[in-house]
Enzyme design. Sequence first.
Site, PDB file in Angstrom:
ATOM      1  N   LYS A  37       4.732  33.740 -36.778  1.00 26.56           N
ATOM      2  CA  LYS A  37       4.604  33.662 -38.242  1.00 26.56           C
ATOM      3  C   LYS A  37       3.592  34.694 -38.757  1.00 26.56           C
ATOM      4  O   LYS A  37       3.582  35.822 -38.281  1.00 26.56           O
ATOM      5  CB  LYS A  37       4.229  32.227 -38.657  1.00 26.56           C
ATOM      6  N   HIS A  85      14.825  30.818 -41.598  1.00 25.62           N
ATOM      7  CA  HIS A  85      13.749  29.882 -41.252  1.00 25.62           C
ATOM      8  C   HIS A  85      13.400  29.053 -42.490  1.00 25.62           C
ATOM      9  O   HIS A  85      13.424  29.564 -43.613  1.00 25.62           O
ATOM     10  CB  HIS A  85      12.522  30.644 -40.753  1.00 25.62           C
ATOM     11  N   GLU A 101      16.290  23.184 -36.485  1.00 24.12           N
ATOM     12  CA  GLU A 101      14.889  22.965 -36.842  1.00 24.12           C
ATOM     13  C   GLU A 101      14.797  21.993 -38.011  1.00 24.12           C
ATOM     14  O   GLU A 101      14.834  22.414 -39.178  1.00 24.12           O
ATOM     15  CB  GLU A 101      14.254  24.295 -37.251  1.00 24.12           C
ATOM     16  N   GLY A 121       5.705  22.273 -37.872  1.00 24.52           N
ATOM     17  CA  GLY A 121       4.271  22.344 -38.124  1.00 24.52           C
ATOM     18  C   GLY A 121       3.622  21.010 -38.450  1.00 24.52           C
ATOM     19  O   GLY A 121       2.503  20.965 -38.942  1.00 24.52           O
ATOM     20  N   SER A 177       7.558  21.332 -33.853  1.00 27.45           N
ATOM     21  CA  SER A 177       6.524  20.637 -33.086  1.00 27.45           C
ATOM     22  C   SER A 177       6.821  20.558 -31.590  1.00 27.45           C
ATOM     23  O   SER A 177       6.543  19.553 -30.945  1.00 27.45           O
ATOM     24  CB  SER A 177       6.261  19.252 -33.680  1.00 27.45           C
TER      25      SER A 177
HETATM   26  P1  PGA Z   1       6.074  24.497 -35.027  1.00 26.53           P
HETATM   27  O1  PGA Z   1       6.928  25.628 -35.754  1.00 26.53           O
HETATM   28  O2  PGA Z   1       6.336  24.618 -33.564  1.00 26.53           O
HETATM   29  O3  PGA Z   1       4.666  24.796 -35.390  1.00 26.53           O
HETATM   30  O4  PGA Z   1       6.549  23.191 -35.574  1.00 26.53           O
HETATM   31  C1  PGA Z   1       8.258  25.799 -35.402  1.00 26.53           C
HETATM   32  C2  PGA Z   1       8.912  26.823 -36.283  1.00 26.53           C
HETATM   33  O5  PGA Z   1       8.398  27.148 -37.345  1.00 26.53           O
HETATM   34  O6  PGA Z   1       9.953  27.339 -35.963  1.00 26.53           O
END
Ligand code: PGA
Length: 253
Positions: free
Chosen positions: A9, A95, A167, A173, A215
């Site tokens: 990111k 995303h 996702e 997150g 996550s």
């Molecule tokens: P995360 O992010 O592992 O922090 O949940 C995953 C993503 O944004 O694809």
Amino acid sequence: MRYVIANWKMQLGVAEAVARATELVRELALPENEQLEVVICPSFAALGAVGEVIKASGLKLGAEDVAVAKSGAFTGDVSARELVELGCEYAIVGHSERRMHHGETDGQVRQKIAMLLAEKIVPIVCVGESREERLANITGSVLKAQVAECLRDVTELAAEKIVIAYEPRWAIGTGLAATVEDASAATVAIREALVELLGEAGADADKFPVLYGGSVDVANAVSFATAEGLSGVLVGTASLDTKSLLQIVGSLM
Ligand code: PGA
């Protein structure tokens, strides 16, 4: 083939991204012919420098987005052609953070996929339901509609050219991952949509790699990556910690 996609990111500066990539290259011995693709996706600004560090290491370079057009007056955008020049073999599209902060639509995702395929970059197409949609029990139909819209009219709809990432938005997150069963169920809905898109070649839907993201951490990565219908993981937060990322990759080798 299994996949670990590290989505960095906008979490690291350029120097920090280079430092992490250097550490990864030093610590990670990816055996040749390993059936595992490890893709590092830094921010646009760090792509060139990180690409230099990881080239010839076995790690692959991925972008976090791409422009909807080949070239032209698109201030702030980066074209698929430029991604090739920087050494990208993959690019994330759709995303949830792009959808949320930039209003990105399935139609734009479709345009981006076409740009990437034209440059032989593998799109990692993200789909996922919101918390409300999940509570309303419509996850399956939401996913089917997203896959249908993002991939409709794609002329090169082939399993070796496209990766899909499930996702769930509420899991990104938050530290709240989906269950492995839910992730597997999601792959069924995704493949139902693919079967319809593929028409006569419908049986090929099973060959498309579908990853889980949201996550993912050291403790749950293997269960997701090896669950029924899944071929790997897309990792955000945990991929920022070199030790965790190395453990996740190591557990899948
Ligand atoms: P995360 O992010 O592992 O922090 O949940 C995953 C993503 O944004 O694809």
